[in-house]
Design an enzyme around this catalytic site. Structure first.
Site, mmCIF file in Angstrom:
data_model
loop_
_atom_site.group_PDB
_atom_site.id
_atom_site.type_symbol
_atom_site.label_atom_id
_atom_site.label_comp_id
_atom_site.label_asym_id
_atom_site.label_seq_id
_atom_site.Cartn_x
_atom_site.Cartn_y
_atom_site.Cartn_z
ATOM 1 N N HIS A 1 -6.944 8.851 3.583
ATOM 2 C CA HIS A 1 -6.474 9.478 4.634
ATOM 3 C C HIS A 1 -7.297 10.606 4.948
ATOM 4 C CE1 HIS A 1 -2.165 7.693 4.083
ATOM 5 N NE2 HIS A 1 -2.815 6.963 4.670
ATOM 6 N N ARG B 1 0.744 -1.267 -0.024
ATOM 7 C CA ARG B 1 0.075 0.076 -0.085
ATOM 8 C C ARG B 1 0.793 1.237 0.025
ATOM 9 N NH1 ARG B 1 -4.862 2.734 1.884
ATOM 10 N NH2 ARG B 1 -4.483 3.846 3.942
ATOM 11 N N TYR C 1 3.520 9.277 4.429
ATOM 12 C CA TYR C 1 3.078 7.802 3.837
ATOM 13 C C TYR C 1 3.729 7.719 2.464
ATOM 14 C CZ TYR C 1 0.019 3.888 4.344
ATOM 15 O OH TYR C 1 -0.557 2.606 4.350
#
Length: 307
Positions: free
Chosen positions: A276, A253, A285
């Site tokens: 998010h 991911r 991320y």
């Protein structure tokens, strides 16, 4: 021991977290343990049962004592920060309901810790991971299943819980999937052709009836596939390929997000695809450097295009 009033308040707060924020059962269990531990400490620390009146009189020195006690039990700064966050959330709710000033609790500072940045795979490593997964099982349908799951993680940016939470109602998978993520938030993610093909191949080989409402991905006995099974086959694959221990299902991911951004994807769009709530979370991320972010900014900002 926790007083009856404190326990009732804790249960009321947990119900509110579930009703208003859609917190998962695992999250609620963690919240409950963290706050119950805090309340138990205060009972011992004060030497008396902590009713609502006593809880409203907690001082900064009491908070420091609890934090020192917790750290003394080999609880790391990251875990302590999580526990403090739960306690603050509980006190914010309790103070609003009971009408007292919770500044002493809410002003307590969490310990600093170095946030670990995600470690995405290189594009060729991600492709090798997906291609090699099917070699881990001699059973064709299991091999196809494992490959389909991980292809969804990398091809659509799904969390492993989201992929394994899919039901047969999504079949046949089209160009998009409606995903229910953390907190019950829904988002729509596009499904690339390789992901559709991987799922279709698994569906064609699966020996179990894939009826509407039933889990899409099945274990060897027909029940819902356990996340640990995906983690184990990924571990075997990365060992075969000589990839680092950071090459986990969740890293797929991470890789999805990072590779999209490096290919010119918009950070806001990637935020929506990942589900998010905060853009800063997406920024961390994707594990991109400041130079890449400035490049994206320079291309997107009207002032930058005037150069």
């Amino acid at each position: 021991m926790i007083s009856a009033a404190a326990r009732d308040a804790l249960e009321g707060w947990l119900k509110a977290q579930k009703a208003l924020k859609g917190a998962s059962e695992n999250t609620l269990d963690a919240y409950g343990r963290d706050v119950a531990g805090f309340l138990s400490f205060m009972t011992e620390h004060k030497g008396e049962s902590q009713g609502l009146g006593a809880l409203s009189a907690i001082e900064i020195s009491d908070m420091r004592s609890w934090m020192a006690f917790t750290r003394g039990r080999d609880v790391g700064p990251r875990s302590l920060a999580r526990k403090l966050s739960a306690v603050k959330s509980f006190y914010r709710w309790l103070s609003e309901r009971e009408g007292f000033d919770a500044t002493a609790v809410l002003s307590a500072r969490a310990p600093k810790f170095q946030r670990k940045l995600p470690r995405p795979l290189a594009p060729d490593a991600a492709r090798d991971m997906i291609e090699t997964l099917e070699m881990q099982s001699e059973n064709p349908w299991i091999a196809a299943r494992d490959q389909a799951v991980v292809t969804l993680l990398y091809g659509c940016g799904l969390r492993i819980s989201e992929a394994l939470g899919l039901t047969c109602d999504v079949l046949p998978i089209g160009d998009a999937l409606r995903i229910v993520g953390k907190g019950g938030k829904e988002r729509v993610v596009p499904v690339i052709a390789p992901a559709r093909d991987a799922v279709a191949r698994y569906v064609g080989l699966c020996p179990f009836d894939l009826e509407p409402g039933k889990p899409l991905f099945r274990g060897v006995r027909g029940g819902a596939l356990n996340p640990r099974s995906v983690q184990k086959v990924t571990e075997a694959t990365r060992n075969q390929l000589g990839l680092p221990a950071s090459a986990t299902p969740h890293a797929m991911r991470h890789s999805f997000a990072t590779h999209l951004l490096n290919a010119g994807g918009d950070l806001r769009a990637i935020q929506e695809l990942l589900g998010h709530a905060s853009l800063s979370t997406t920024q961390a991320y994707t594990a991109v450097d400041t130079g890449r972010l400035l490049e994206v900014y320079d291309m997107a900002h009207p002032k930058g295009r005037l150069r």
